[in-house]
Structure formats: structure tokens, C-alpha cells
Scaffold this active site. Structure first.
Site, mmCIF file in Angstrom:
data_model
loop_
_atom_site.group_PDB
_atom_site.id
_atom_site.type_symbol
_atom_site.label_atom_id
_atom_site.label_comp_id
_atom_site.label_asym_id
_atom_site.label_seq_id
_atom_site.Cartn_x
_atom_site.Cartn_y
_atom_site.Cartn_z
ATOM 1 N N ASP A 1 0.861 -1.185 0.000
ATOM 2 C CA ASP A 1 0.000 0.000 0.000
ATOM 3 C C ASP A 1 0.899 1.236 0.000
ATOM 4 O O ASP A 1 1.287 1.731 -1.055
ATOM 5 C CB ASP A 1 -0.916 -0.094 1.224
ATOM 6 C CG ASP A 1 -1.836 1.093 1.379
ATOM 7 O OD1 ASP A 1 -1.799 2.000 0.542
ATOM 8 O OD2 ASP A 1 -2.611 1.121 2.353
ATOM 9 N N LYS B 1 -1.149 -1.467 -4.589
ATOM 10 C CA LYS B 1 -1.929 -0.229 -4.775
ATOM 11 C C LYS B 1 -1.003 0.824 -5.358
ATOM 12 O O LYS B 1 -0.286 1.510 -4.635
ATOM 13 C CB LYS B 1 -2.464 0.266 -3.426
ATOM 14 C CG LYS B 1 -3.573 -0.579 -2.814
ATOM 15 C CD LYS B 1 -4.115 0.128 -1.563
ATOM 16 C CE LYS B 1 -5.007 -0.780 -0.749
ATOM 17 N NZ LYS B 1 -5.367 -0.183 0.561
ATOM 18 N N PHE C 1 -9.813 0.167 0.053
ATOM 19 C CA PHE C 1 -9.568 -0.766 1.148
ATOM 20 C C PHE C 1 -10.179 -2.126 0.798
ATOM 21 O O PHE C 1 -11.347 -2.218 0.445
ATOM 22 C CB PHE C 1 -10.175 -0.217 2.445
ATOM 23 C CG PHE C 1 -9.817 -1.038 3.638
ATOM 24 C CD1 PHE C 1 -8.514 -1.031 4.132
ATOM 25 C CD2 PHE C 1 -10.761 -1.836 4.263
ATOM 26 C CE1 PHE C 1 -8.173 -1.808 5.235
ATOM 27 C CE2 PHE C 1 -10.428 -2.607 5.364
ATOM 28 C CZ PHE C 1 -9.131 -2.582 5.852
ATOM 29 N N VAL C 2 -9.354 -3.170 0.893
ATOM 30 C CA VAL C 2 -9.820 -4.522 0.537
ATOM 31 C C VAL C 2 -9.624 -5.487 1.710
ATOM 32 O O VAL C 2 -8.738 -5.279 2.550
ATOM 33 C CB VAL C 2 -9.079 -5.058 -0.712
ATOM 34 C CG1 VAL C 2 -9.497 -4.306 -1.960
ATOM 35 C CG2 VAL C 2 -7.559 -4.991 -0.544
HETATM 36 P P1 IMP Z 1 2.095 -0.596 3.675
HETATM 37 O O1 IMP Z 1 3.216 -0.597 4.676
HETATM 38 O O2 IMP Z 1 1.288 0.678 3.732
HETATM 39 O O3 IMP Z 1 2.529 -0.929 2.269
HETATM 40 O O4 IMP Z 1 1.035 -1.649 4.128
HETATM 41 C C1 IMP Z 1 1.360 -2.928 4.255
HETATM 42 C C2 IMP Z 1 0.415 -3.733 5.110
HETATM 43 O O5 IMP Z 1 -0.785 -3.058 5.486
HETATM 44 C C3 IMP Z 1 -0.005 -4.902 4.286
HETATM 45 O O6 IMP Z 1 0.925 -5.944 4.397
HETATM 46 C C4 IMP Z 1 -1.363 -5.246 4.860
HETATM 47 O O7 IMP Z 1 -1.200 -6.149 5.919
HETATM 48 C C5 IMP Z 1 -1.904 -3.906 5.340
HETATM 49 N N1 IMP Z 1 -2.836 -3.339 4.322
HETATM 50 C C6 IMP Z 1 -2.554 -2.445 3.358
HETATM 51 N N2 IMP Z 1 -3.625 -2.146 2.603
HETATM 52 C C7 IMP Z 1 -4.628 -2.906 3.102
HETATM 53 C C8 IMP Z 1 -6.021 -3.075 2.733
HETATM 54 O O8 IMP Z 1 -6.569 -2.491 1.772
HETATM 55 N N3 IMP Z 1 -6.721 -3.967 3.487
HETATM 56 C C9 IMP Z 1 -6.189 -4.649 4.545
HETATM 57 N N4 IMP Z 1 -4.900 -4.532 4.899
HETATM 58 C C10 IMP Z 1 -4.122 -3.663 4.207
#
Ligand code: IMP
Ligand code: MG
Length: 187
Positions: free
Chosen positions: A115, A143, A164-165
Site C-alpha cells: 500500500d 496499490k 480498502f480490501v
Molecule cells: P504498507 O506498509 O502501507 O505498504 O502496508 C502494508 C500492510 O498493510 C499490508 O501488508 C497489509 O497487511 C496492510 N494493508 C494495506 N492495505 C490494506 C487493505 O486495503 N486492506 C487490509 N490490509 C491492508
């Protein structure tokens, strides 16, 4: 009848919010086979270590690893960044470190979703400090609107918009990980 049992739920309600079917179980399976095919070709004759990022990647990891036919080892990191919210806290914490040695090994990180990219950036720093032979990333979802990392993600299951998924390992305040498909917030 089988057709009834396999009928995917079109909508689910989690924590009083409605989500609609976004990526079906069948489409996930098909894409995992394709990703595994690429990985099997790339790592033929090698013994990589597949490293899952808990909790979110546990279902993707177990489906992917069973399509891998090269010699391999597995291990897990556990990170936390989201808390119970729908937006990342931006604060990545290491809750469980690896048990394996990554020095001089081929490393493949397996994530459910990238994300902001903060978690992957954190993992990359942690792993590359120990001089692996190679470092690759496979993520089921990506994303592209949000990502702030300055390196290429080698294998992406599906690029998705910034929504959000949940399901297939992904949670909303710890719920919905057990859903067989991926659902998106229904606005
Ligand atoms: P990042 O550090 O923002 O890239 O997010 C990483 C972690 O956040 C992922 O490994 C997921 O566990 C959680 N995450 C990110 N986006 C979503 C979403 O849309 N739904 C549920 N969990 C998410
Ligand atoms: Mg995750």
C-alpha cells in the site's frame, strides 16, 4: 449441489460496513499459478528462502508455496502497521524476526498487499543489511496510487486502485481474513 456450495458471496458485512466481491477465488488461483510458473523458471536449480509477512500473507503464502516445485525453505516475519484502522499508521513495528540466515541466500519476500510501501521498505533494509545473494518481492496486490518505495516489485498479482480490501488473509480490525475471495469497500 456443488454449484451452490461454490457460489461466491457477492457482498459481506464486516464491522458494520459493506464490502462487495472484487477478485474471485478462481481469478486468484489462476494468477497464483502464473506467478508460481515464473518463480519456478527463475529459481530452477536454486534453493531460495520464501519469507512470508504475517499476518496478512498467510493464505497467499500457503497457496503460492504449494505451486512451487523447486527446492525451497520458508520463514516468516511478523510486522504490524495498520492497527485496527483502514489507513496505515505509517509506523512499522517488527513483532517477529526471522529464524533463518539470509546471507548469501536467494530471498523471496511474500506479501499480501503493498500500500504505502513502508512495510516493504522496512523489510528490504532489514534483509539487505545481511547481504543476501538476491532479493525479490512477490505481492498478491499492489496499490499503485500509494506506493512510496524506490525499488521495483518483481512479481505483482494484481494492481488495484487505492481502495480498502479484505479477505483471503487481509483483515479489517482482525476480521475477514477467512473469506475465500477478495472484497472491496462498497461506497
Ligand atoms: P504498507 O506498509 O502501507 O505498504 O502496508 C502494508 C500492510 O498493510 C499490508 O501488508 C497489509 O497487511 C496492510 N494493508 C494495506 N492495505 C490494506 C487493505 O486495503 N486492506 C487490509 N490490509 C491492508
Ligand atoms: Mg501484510
Amino acid at each position: 449441489m456443488n454449484s451452490v456450495i461454490n457460489e461466491p458471496l457477492r457482498f459481506v458485512t464486516v464491522n458494520n460496513e459493506r464490502f462487495r466481491l472484487f477478485i474471485s477465488e478462481e481469478d486468484i488461483k489462476k494468477r497464483i499459478k502464473e506467478l508460481a510458473g515464473e518463480l519456478n523458471a527463475k529459481y530452477a536449480g536454486k534453493t531460495p528462502i520464501f519469507i512470508g509477512v504475517l499476518n496478512g500473507s498467510f493464505i497467499f503464502f500457503s497457496d503460492l508455496i504449494r505451486e512451487i516445485d523447486v527446492d525451497c525453505e520458508i520463514d516468516f516475519f511478523k510486522l504490524s502497521s495498520y492497527g485496527d484502522a483502514k489507513i496505515s499508521s505509517g509506523n512499522v513495528k517488527l513483532l517477529k524476526d526471522l529464524n533463518c540466515q539470509v546471507t548469501d541466500r536467494d530471498i523471496i519476500i511474500v506479501e499480501d498487499i503493498i500500500d504505502s510501501g513502508l512495510s516493504m521498505d522496512f523489510i528490504k533494509r532489514l534483509v539487505t543489511k545481511q547481504n543476501p545473494l538476491s532479493f525479490s518481492v512477490v505481492t498478491l496486490l499492489y496499490k499503485s496510487d500509494c506506493v512510496k518505495i524506490d525499488f521495483k516489485v518483481d512479481y505483482i498479482g494484481f494492481q488495484i486502485p487505492n481502495h480498502f480490501v479484505i479477505g483471503y488473509g487481509l483483515d479489517y480490525a482482525q476480521k475477514a481474513r477467512n473469506l475465500r475471495a477478495i472484497y472491496v469497500l462498497d461506497k
